[in-house]
Design an enzyme around this catalytic site. Structure first.
Site, PDB file in Angstrom:
ATOM      1  N   ASN A  90      56.666 -38.027  52.602  1.00 47.41           N
ATOM      2  CA  ASN A  90      55.408 -38.258  53.311  1.00 47.41           C
ATOM      3  C   ASN A  90      54.734 -39.424  52.601  1.00 47.41           C
ATOM      4  OD1 ASN A  90      52.602 -38.321  53.857  1.00 47.41           O
ATOM      5  ND2 ASN A  90      52.711 -36.254  54.701  1.00 47.41           N
ATOM      6  N   GLU A 125      53.836 -39.159  58.211  1.00 51.15           N
ATOM      7  CA  GLU A 125      52.492 -39.731  58.127  1.00 51.15           C
ATOM      8  C   GLU A 125      52.539 -41.249  57.976  1.00 51.15           C
ATOM      9  OE1 GLU A 125      49.858 -36.865  55.558  1.00 51.15           O
ATOM     10  OE2 GLU A 125      48.648 -37.828  57.088  1.00 51.15           O
ATOM     11  N   ASP A 183      50.164 -39.229  48.145  1.00 49.09           N
ATOM     12  CA  ASP A 183      49.909 -37.950  47.462  1.00 49.09           C
ATOM     13  C   ASP A 183      51.151 -37.050  47.461  1.00 49.09           C
ATOM     14  OD1 ASP A 183      49.428 -37.814  50.199  1.00 49.09           O
ATOM     15  OD2 ASP A 183      47.459 -36.892  50.024  1.00 49.09           O
ATOM     16  N   HIS A 184      52.205 -37.447  48.208  1.00 51.95           N
ATOM     17  CA  HIS A 184      53.486 -36.751  48.177  1.00 51.95           C
ATOM     18  C   HIS A 184      54.522 -37.626  47.457  1.00 51.95           C
ATOM     19  CE1 HIS A 184      52.642 -33.874  51.673  1.00 51.95           C
ATOM     20  NE2 HIS A 184      51.662 -34.740  51.780  1.00 51.95           N
ATOM     21  N   ASN A 235      54.205 -28.578  55.355  1.00 52.45           N
ATOM     22  CA  ASN A 235      52.886 -27.997  55.125  1.00 52.45           C
ATOM     23  C   ASN A 235      52.977 -26.482  54.953  1.00 52.45           C
ATOM     24  OD1 ASN A 235      50.713 -29.914  54.844  1.00 52.45           O
ATOM     25  ND2 ASN A 235      51.114 -30.561  56.944  1.00 52.45           N
ATOM     26  N   ASP A 265      57.699 -32.880  55.830  1.00 47.97           N
ATOM     27  CA  ASP A 265      56.499 -32.258  55.276  1.00 47.97           C
ATOM     28  C   ASP A 265      56.216 -31.036  56.129  1.00 47.97           C
ATOM     29  OD1 ASP A 265      54.015 -31.455  54.494  1.00 47.97           O
ATOM     30  OD2 ASP A 265      53.027 -33.388  54.824  1.00 47.97           O
ATOM     31  N   ASP A 311      57.210 -30.100  50.733  1.00 53.05           N
ATOM     32  CA  ASP A 311      58.180 -30.975  51.398  1.00 53.05           C
ATOM     33  C   ASP A 311      59.564 -30.367  51.178  1.00 53.05           C
ATOM     34  OD1 ASP A 311      56.486 -33.570  52.132  1.00 53.05           O
ATOM     35  OD2 ASP A 311      55.831 -32.813  50.177  1.00 53.05           O
TER      36      ASP A 311
END
Length: 264
Positions: free
Chosen positions: A7, A34, A251-252, A153, A151, A222
């Site tokens: 991501n 994303e 941030d990933h 989530n 991802d 992930d």
DNA sequence: ATGCCACAGAAACTGTGA
């Protein structure tokens, strides 16, 4: 063959980061999530220059997924079936030829689902997971090497968060979310990272806020799910954690697997 | 209970994320 999910949190904001990482990590295939870009603005030239074929399913501002591949695409499918009214770009599937037959790879960006008391958000997440389960069940019947990378989530277990108690009210760690992920796995998938380690403390996401990276306040969301045919060719998995410490990071971080497959 | 931080798009703020 090295296959990675990442991501990237905005592909245009991070194209320098991405090309540097592609050169360093040298994956054969990358599932991005994303991308936050329409297809027309995706920085494909920089990526093609490194030897990758590029297929995108983009959208304005939010969401958006892509697959980068050194192998040529035999087939590309955009969008997860099951709801014609769903206009979020969260799914793209590519099919490739290998020495072992077809390799099918999906890049998916599962809805976040917060807040859980907002029906439009959390029930959309659960409905999307139910659609994914139906789609996966169908694809497994093909008995191909299939990789569902993305991802999700989803924090599958308490060991997948540094502070699981902080996530009890969060859509990523709800019992129904975790159950839906188990249901998907139990169709016959091997979760790559968990099949090579049962260690706690393996994270793929650290929030930008409140010094989460510095405090190692991370979560593992992930994932790569492997069909039996892919799992039988699977040798290793790794989380490329060092990328989180780069300038202007996502941030990933990338999560990589190795499959003993060769281009046809 | 909320912001922290970051991105994109429209517009000096809002929506969204996890």
């Amino acid at each position: 063959m090295k296959i990675v999910t990442w991501n990237i949190n905005g592909v245009r904001a991070r194209i320098g980061n991405l090309t540097h990482w592609l050169t360093e990590s040298a994956p054969d295939m990358v599932c991005l999530q994303e991308i936050k870009s329409v297809d027309e603005l995706f920085p494909r030239a920089e990526i093609e220059a490194l030897g990758y074929n590029v297929e995108t399913n983009g959208q304005k501002s939010f969401n958006g997924v892509a697959i980068l591949s050194k192998l040529p695409f035999d087939e590309v499918n955009r969008g997860l079936p099951g709801d014609d009214a769903d206009d979020h770009a969260r799914f793209i599937e590519g099919v490739f030829s290998t020495d072992q037959g077809a390799l099918r790879v999906a890049s998916l960006y599962l809805p976040n689902g917060n807040p859980i008391d907002d029906e439009r958000k959390f029930s959309y997440k659960l409905a999307w997971m139910a659609r994914l389960e139906r789609w996966a069940e169908e694809r497994l019947r093909l008995e191909e090497a299939l990789v569902l990378a993305g991802d999700y989530n989803v924090i599958p277990e308490p060991a997948d968060a540094r502070f699981p108690e902080n996530w009890l009210g969060d859509a990523l760690f709800q019992p129904r979310t975790r159950q839906a992920f188990r249901r998907l796995k139990n169709l016959g998938f091997t979760e790559a990272v968990r099949s090579v380690t049962d260690s706690a403390g393996v994270y793929t996401f650290w929030d930008y806020q409140a010094g989460a990276w510095q405090k190692n306040n991370g979560i593992r969301i992930d994932h790569l799910l492997l069909s039996p045919e892919a799992a039988n060719r699977f040798s290793s998995a790794s989380v490329e954690k060092h990328v989180r410490a780069w300038e202007k990071p996502s941030d990933h971080v990338p999560v990589a697997i190795e499959l003993s497959l060769r281009p046809a």
